[in-house]
Design a protein around this motif. Structure first.
Motif, PDB file in Angstrom:
ATOM      1  N   TRP A 180     -12.518-139.057  -5.484  1.00  0.00           N
ATOM      2  CA  TRP A 180     -12.600-137.896  -6.384  1.00  0.00           C
ATOM      3  C   TRP A 180     -12.405-136.576  -5.641  1.00  0.00           C
ATOM      4  CZ3 TRP A 180     -11.236-137.965 -11.021  1.00  0.00           C
ATOM      5  CH2 TRP A 180     -11.513-139.043 -11.859  1.00  0.00           C
ATOM      6  N   PRO A 181     -13.022-136.375  -4.455  1.00  0.00           N
ATOM      7  CA  PRO A 181     -12.758-135.114  -3.731  1.00  0.00           C
ATOM      8  C   PRO A 181     -11.273-134.932  -3.397  1.00  0.00           C
ATOM      9  CG  PRO A 181     -14.695-136.200  -2.833  1.00  0.00           C
ATOM     10  CD  PRO A 181     -14.089-137.154  -3.802  1.00  0.00           C
ATOM     11  N   THR A 182     -10.598-136.047  -3.063  1.00  0.00           N
ATOM     12  CA  THR A 182      -9.159-135.959  -2.765  1.00  0.00           C
ATOM     13  C   THR A 182      -8.378-135.581  -4.021  1.00  0.00           C
ATOM     14  OG1 THR A 182      -9.433-137.653  -1.080  1.00  0.00           O
ATOM     15  CG2 THR A 182      -7.190-137.227  -1.804  1.00  0.00           C
ATOM     16  N   VAL A 183      -8.748-136.197  -5.143  1.00  0.00           N
ATOM     17  CA  VAL A 183      -8.077-135.868  -6.410  1.00  0.00           C
ATOM     18  C   VAL A 183      -8.217-134.369  -6.679  1.00  0.00           C
ATOM     19  CG1 VAL A 183      -8.141-136.195  -8.919  1.00  0.00           C
ATOM     20  CG2 VAL A 183      -8.416-138.167  -7.414  1.00  0.00           C
ATOM     21  N   LEU A 184      -9.441-133.888  -6.485  1.00  0.00           N
ATOM     22  CA  LEU A 184      -9.724-132.477  -6.789  1.00  0.00           C
ATOM     23  C   LEU A 184      -8.955-131.535  -5.855  1.00  0.00           C
ATOM     24  CD1 LEU A 184     -11.652-131.189  -8.877  1.00  0.00           C
ATOM     25  CD2 LEU A 184     -13.272-130.860  -7.019  1.00  0.00           C
ATOM     26  N   MET A 185      -9.063-131.792  -4.561  1.00  0.00           N
ATOM     27  CA  MET A 185      -8.529-130.840  -3.585  1.00  0.00           C
ATOM     28  C   MET A 185      -7.022-130.978  -3.372  1.00  0.00           C
ATOM     29  SD  MET A 185     -11.142-129.161  -3.086  1.00  0.00           S
ATOM     30  CE  MET A 185     -10.443-127.998  -1.948  1.00  0.00           C
ATOM     31  N   ARG A 186      -6.505-132.185  -3.444  1.00  0.00           N
ATOM     32  CA  ARG A 186      -5.090-132.373  -3.084  1.00  0.00           C
ATOM     33  C   ARG A 186      -4.164-132.564  -4.278  1.00  0.00           C
ATOM     34  NH1 ARG A 186      -4.414-136.576   1.566  1.00  0.00           N
ATOM     35  NH2 ARG A 186      -2.287-135.834   1.338  1.00  0.00           N
ATOM     36  N   VAL A 187      -4.754-132.818  -5.442  1.00  0.00           N
ATOM     37  CA  VAL A 187      -3.897-132.991  -6.620  1.00  0.00           C
ATOM     38  C   VAL A 187      -4.133-131.883  -7.640  1.00  0.00           C
ATOM     39  CG1 VAL A 187      -3.328-134.513  -8.559  1.00  0.00           C
ATOM     40  CG2 VAL A 187      -3.765-135.487  -6.304  1.00  0.00           C
ATOM     41  N   LEU A 188      -5.388-131.649  -7.981  1.00  0.00           N
ATOM     42  CA  LEU A 188      -5.654-130.691  -9.060  1.00  0.00           C
ATOM     43  C   LEU A 188      -5.580-129.241  -8.574  1.00  0.00           C
ATOM     44  CD1 LEU A 188      -8.492-132.566 -10.984  1.00  0.00           C
ATOM     45  CD2 LEU A 188      -6.032-132.612 -11.357  1.00  0.00           C
ATOM     46  N   VAL A 189      -6.231-128.947  -7.459  1.00  0.00           N
ATOM     47  CA  VAL A 189      -6.243-127.555  -6.979  1.00  0.00           C
ATOM     48  C   VAL A 189      -4.823-126.996  -6.790  1.00  0.00           C
ATOM     49  CG1 VAL A 189      -6.839-126.097  -4.994  1.00  0.00           C
ATOM     50  CG2 VAL A 189      -8.585-127.531  -6.058  1.00  0.00           C
ATOM     51  N   PRO A 190      -3.905-127.733  -6.152  1.00  0.00           N
ATOM     52  CA  PRO A 190      -2.551-127.176  -6.011  1.00  0.00           C
ATOM     53  C   PRO A 190      -1.865-126.916  -7.351  1.00  0.00           C
ATOM     54  CG  PRO A 190      -2.837-129.048  -4.539  1.00  0.00           C
ATOM     55  CD  PRO A 190      -4.025-129.030  -5.435  1.00  0.00           C
ATOM     56  N   ASN A 191      -2.227-127.688  -8.361  1.00  0.00           N
ATOM     57  CA  ASN A 191      -1.597-127.482  -9.662  1.00  0.00           C
ATOM     58  C   ASN A 191      -2.334-126.464 -10.527  1.00  0.00           C
ATOM     59  OD1 ASN A 191       0.766-129.342  -9.865  1.00  0.00           O
ATOM     60  ND2 ASN A 191      -0.795-130.783  -9.192  1.00  0.00           N
ATOM     61  N   LEU A 192      -3.469-126.005 -10.033  1.00  0.00           N
ATOM     62  CA  LEU A 192      -4.239-124.992 -10.768  1.00  0.00           C
ATOM     63  C   LEU A 192      -4.207-123.663 -10.016  1.00  0.00           C
ATOM     64  CD1 LEU A 192      -7.379-127.130 -11.707  1.00  0.00           C
ATOM     65  CD2 LEU A 192      -5.660-126.264 -13.287  1.00  0.00           C
ATOM     66  N   ARG A 193      -3.230-123.512  -9.145  1.00  0.00           N
ATOM     67  CA  ARG A 193      -3.223-122.351  -8.251  1.00  0.00           C
ATOM     68  C   ARG A 193      -3.311-121.029  -9.025  1.00  0.00           C
ATOM     69  NH1 ARG A 193       1.294-123.497  -5.793  1.00  0.00           N
ATOM     70  NH2 ARG A 193       0.515-124.957  -4.270  1.00  0.00           N
ATOM     71  N   SER A 194      -2.509-120.894 -10.053  1.00  0.00           N
ATOM     72  CA  SER A 194      -2.507-119.633 -10.816  1.00  0.00           C
ATOM     73  C   SER A 194      -3.871-119.369 -11.441  1.00  0.00           C
ATOM     74  CB  SER A 194      -1.454-119.683 -11.927  1.00  0.00           C
ATOM     75  OG  SER A 194      -0.188-119.769 -11.359  1.00  0.00           O
ATOM     76  N   ALA A 195      -4.445-120.424 -12.026  1.00  0.00           N
ATOM     77  CA  ALA A 195      -5.756-120.264 -12.667  1.00  0.00           C
ATOM     78  C   ALA A 195      -6.818-119.888 -11.641  1.00  0.00           C
ATOM     79  CB  ALA A 195      -6.141-121.561 -13.371  1.00  0.00           C
ATOM     80  N   LEU A 196      -6.737-120.497 -10.473  1.00  0.00           N
ATOM     81  CA  LEU A 196      -7.729-120.208  -9.433  1.00  0.00           C
ATOM     82  C   LEU A 196      -7.578-118.776  -8.925  1.00  0.00           C
ATOM     83  CD1 LEU A 196      -7.569-123.596  -7.496  1.00  0.00           C
ATOM     84  CD2 LEU A 196      -9.430-122.773  -8.932  1.00  0.00           C
ATOM     85  N   VAL A 197      -6.350-118.334  -8.760  1.00  0.00           N
ATOM     86  CA  VAL A 197      -6.136-116.957  -8.301  1.00  0.00           C
ATOM     87  C   VAL A 197      -6.638-115.969  -9.351  1.00  0.00           C
ATOM     88  CG1 VAL A 197      -4.359-115.257  -7.724  1.00  0.00           C
ATOM     89  CG2 VAL A 197      -4.259-117.521  -6.735  1.00  0.00           C
ATOM     90  N   SER A 198      -6.391-116.281 -10.618  1.00  0.00           N
ATOM     91  CA  SER A 198      -6.906-115.420 -11.683  1.00  0.00           C
ATOM     92  C   SER A 198      -8.425-115.339 -11.611  1.00  0.00           C
ATOM     93  CB  SER A 198      -6.515-115.972 -13.051  1.00  0.00           C
ATOM     94  OG  SER A 198      -5.137-115.995 -13.174  1.00  0.00           O
ATOM     95  N   SER A 199      -9.045-116.485 -11.372  1.00  0.00           N
ATOM     96  CA  SER A 199     -10.507-116.512 -11.261  1.00  0.00           C
ATOM     97  C   SER A 199     -10.973-115.634 -10.108  1.00  0.00           C
ATOM     98  CB  SER A 199     -11.002-117.943 -11.002  1.00  0.00           C
ATOM     99  OG  SER A 199     -10.542-118.794 -11.974  1.00  0.00           O
ATOM    100  N   VAL A 200     -10.268-115.732  -8.992  1.00  0.00           N
ATOM    101  CA  VAL A 200     -10.643-114.933  -7.821  1.00  0.00           C
ATOM    102  C   VAL A 200     -10.495-113.439  -8.133  1.00  0.00           C
ATOM    103  CG1 VAL A 200     -10.011-114.367  -5.434  1.00  0.00           C
ATOM    104  CG2 VAL A 200     -10.082-116.745  -6.170  1.00  0.00           C
TER     105      VAL A 200
END
Lengths: 275, 346
Positions: A180-200
């Motif tokens: 699950w940590p790999t799914v989160l960090m290596r699959v989902l996070v790269p595909n949520l980059r825009s959303a994460l930057v908006s959050s930041v």
């Protein structure tokens, strides 16, 4: 989308011009105020010299303390809110879809509570935190700021998660052996980059601009420091506000450009599909 | 050169899975021999995808056991089962290139980095996409994306390959092409494969054996020819191919239909029955006193389809070889001749 007509182009320019005037006039006034002494109208750069002259004063040390605290709290708030919310939202979407509305309600709740009211509830909490758990350091306000940022971070992540096929991506990775940590960090996070930057972005903006809670709990952050300085020297406060505004804009534009460049590499606007 | 894998046997034993009041799997049992391709076929909601997901570890089961290569993996999470899955929706990671997608999967399986590039190139060649390694998924067509997904699944050399309606999102021509390639590659590599589909033609063409599902239960398992020609239940007969339900009377293992005798398959009732006859098991003979009247004819290339109504109003579909409908026009009277092929009655 159809072609832009000359009339449409003019309309866009007018709207853009009005928006620029709306945003730039106050900034220009702020810049003017930082160099023009209000009573005599005399122009000098004393406030800017005080900031960059290398000298040390109580005002500058107060400002440095407030800025440092705010930046630390911004980083803490970003880490805590994303660390808390991203796994929760992924988990809820994948395993407990019926809880989506509950999570949404909880996350959006802070929008409905005025900061002053929030302080009334936070005061006894911080009394305990200050005396029994941690200490009275300003940076622990980051916990309160996480609550303030929740609605905005939730909205940004929500739109990001809606834009990807979360279930298929995570199940594909799982079927290949990803934890699950790999799914989160290596699959989902790269595909949520825009959303994460908006959050930041939004977390930075909220934390750097927060005044009420810090002031009412007698902590020193950037805004309370500016307030204190403004009481005795409005020109320095104006100069610092302008600097911080410029710095924040520069930071956000830089982050946005980096993300846009990466996005363009992965998803260029012009598709070159192979049939 | 194709690197073969050590084929593994799979046993799904008495699986039960309930969602609320719906039994998605109801005492479901299926064995897959090493290197075999089994297609699970059934209508939407029959539980075929649930069975596949139970094997993958993406769905838990209420009871029963999943045994792969002699090891009980029922309680193992998906990431600890040695399997790879190709989904219906394009499941490539959008942020990675084609090569990156395959390398990512290889990395998860702890394949040494020096061997990854070789494996990427080999598997892309295998699916006919050599030289596409530096493209991103959005730069590929749907068919190419599914080929990459297949290459990625094959690259990790899983014990079992799971295909969840991988061709459903593709257009007809690409679907047929990729279907044939999947079969070719699966045969070459020799990997045990479970293929889920609702497309009977796809299942008939691609599978060593077909399992037909209805309401969470496996109603018949057999090779495609057996499933088609000797359906175990009316549901299977209806679902696989087209059937005509002709009224008749069954006694002593035969049915009397349209004045002719048709042998019945085991399990058929006796007495007044509907006999399920395939369109290609009927031939037409023009005659003025025939029991049927031609309603319409349609040319389909190698075959023709003729619709005939009987005197009692029953509509019968007849499939003839391409040229044999020549001369038949709507309104012609015809006699229906039934082939002496065992049929199922209900």
């Amino acid at each position: 989308m159809g072609p832009v007509t000359p009339r449409g182009a003019w309309f866009r320019r007018i709207v853009l011009g009005l928006a620029l005037v709306y945003f730039l006039v106050p900034l220009a006034s702020l810049a003017d105020f930082s160099v023009r002494f209000p009573l005599t109208g005399k122009v000098d750069a004393a406030a800017w010299q005080a900031l960059f002259g290398g000298g040390e004063s109580d005002k500058l040390s107060l400002l440095r303390e407030g800025l440092t605290n705010s930046l630390i709290m911004a980083v803490m708030a970003v880490v805590i809110s994303l660390g808390l919310l991203l796994p929760t939202m992924v988990l809820v979407r994948l395993r407990l879809p019926r809880m989506i509305k509950v999570i949404e309600f909880v996350c959006l709740l802070p929008l409905t509570v005025p900061a002053v009211v929030l302080v009334v509830g936070l005061a006894p909490v911080y009394l305990v935190i200050s005396t029994k758990i941690l200490d009275s350091n300003t940076i622990w306000l980051a916990f309160a700021y996480v609550i303030l940022c929740l609605p905005y971070v939730y909205r940004a992540l929500d739109s990001g998660l809606r834009a990807i096929d979360l279930k298929t991506l995570s199940e594909t990775a799982r079927s290949f052996g990803a934890s699950w940590p790999t799914v989160l960090m290596r699959v989902l996070v790269p595909n949520l980059r825009s959303a994460l930057v908006s959050s930041v972005f939004v977390t930075l903006a909220v934390v750097l601009g927060e005044f009420t809670i810090a002031r009412m709990l007698a902590r020193t952050n950037l805004q309370t420091a500016l307030f204190e300085i403004n009481l005795s020297d409005g020109q320095i406060a104006a100069a610092v506000s302008l600097l911080i505004l410029g710095g924040t804009i520069l930071l956000m534009v830089t982050l946005d450009l980096i993300v846009a460049l990466q996005e363009r590499r992965i998803r260029p606007s012009t598709r070159s599909d192979v049939s | 050169m194709t690197e073969s894998v050590t084929s593994t046997a799979v046993t799904l034993s008495h699986l039960t899975r309930t969602f609320g009041k719906v039994k998605a799997l109801d005492d479901f049992s299926l064995d897959l021999a090493p290197g075999e391709l089994v297609a699970l076929l059934g209508p939407s909601g029959c539980g075929k995808t649930t069975a596949l997901r139970a094997l993958a570890g993406l769905e838990g089961v209420d009871s029963g056991a999943v045994v792969v290569g002699g090891r009980d993996v029922t309680r193992l999470p998906a990431n600890r089962r040695d399997m790879a899955m190709v989904f219906q929706s394009y499941s490539l990671f959008p942020h990675l290139t084609v090569a990156g997608n395959i390398e990512f999967a290889l990395g998860l399986r702890k394949v040494p980095s020096r061997r990854r590039a070789e494996a990427v190139a080999h598997n892309l060649e295998l699916v006919g996409l050599g030289g596409h390694g530096d493209r991103y998924p959005h730069q590929l067509s749907g068919g190419q994306q599914q080929r990459v997904a297949l290459a990625r699944a094959l690259a990790v050399r899983p014990q079992v390959l799971l295909l969840d309606e991988p061709l459903s999102a593709l257009d007809a021509k690409v679907r047929v092409q990729l279907r044939d390639e999947i079969r070719r590659i699966q045969t070459e590599v020799g990997i045990t494969t479970l293929f889920v589909t609702h497309d009977q033609e796809e299942a008939l063409v691609i599978a060593d054996r077909i399992g037909v599902m209805e309401s969470g239960r496996l109603v018949q398992v057999g090779d495609p020819r057996e499933i088609y020609s000797r359906p175990a239940t009316p549901f299977v007969a209806d679902f696989i191919g087209t059937t005509n339900a002709l009224q008749g009377h069954a006694i002593d293992g035969v049915a009397h239909v349209l004045g002719q005798t048709v042998p019945l398959l085991p399990g058929s009732p006796t007495g007044p029955v509907s006999v399920l006859i395939r369109p290609e098991s009927i031939t037409l003979r023009p005659t003025a006193d025939g029991a049927g009247t031609v309603v319409s004819t349609g040319f389909m290339g190698a075959t023709s389809r003729v619709r005939v109504t009987l005197t009692d109003g029953t509509l019968v579909l007849v499939q003839l070889r391409g040229s044999t409908r020549d001369g038949l026009v709507p309104g012609d009277r015809v006699a229906l001749e039934l082939a002496s092929i065992p049929a199922l009655a209900r």
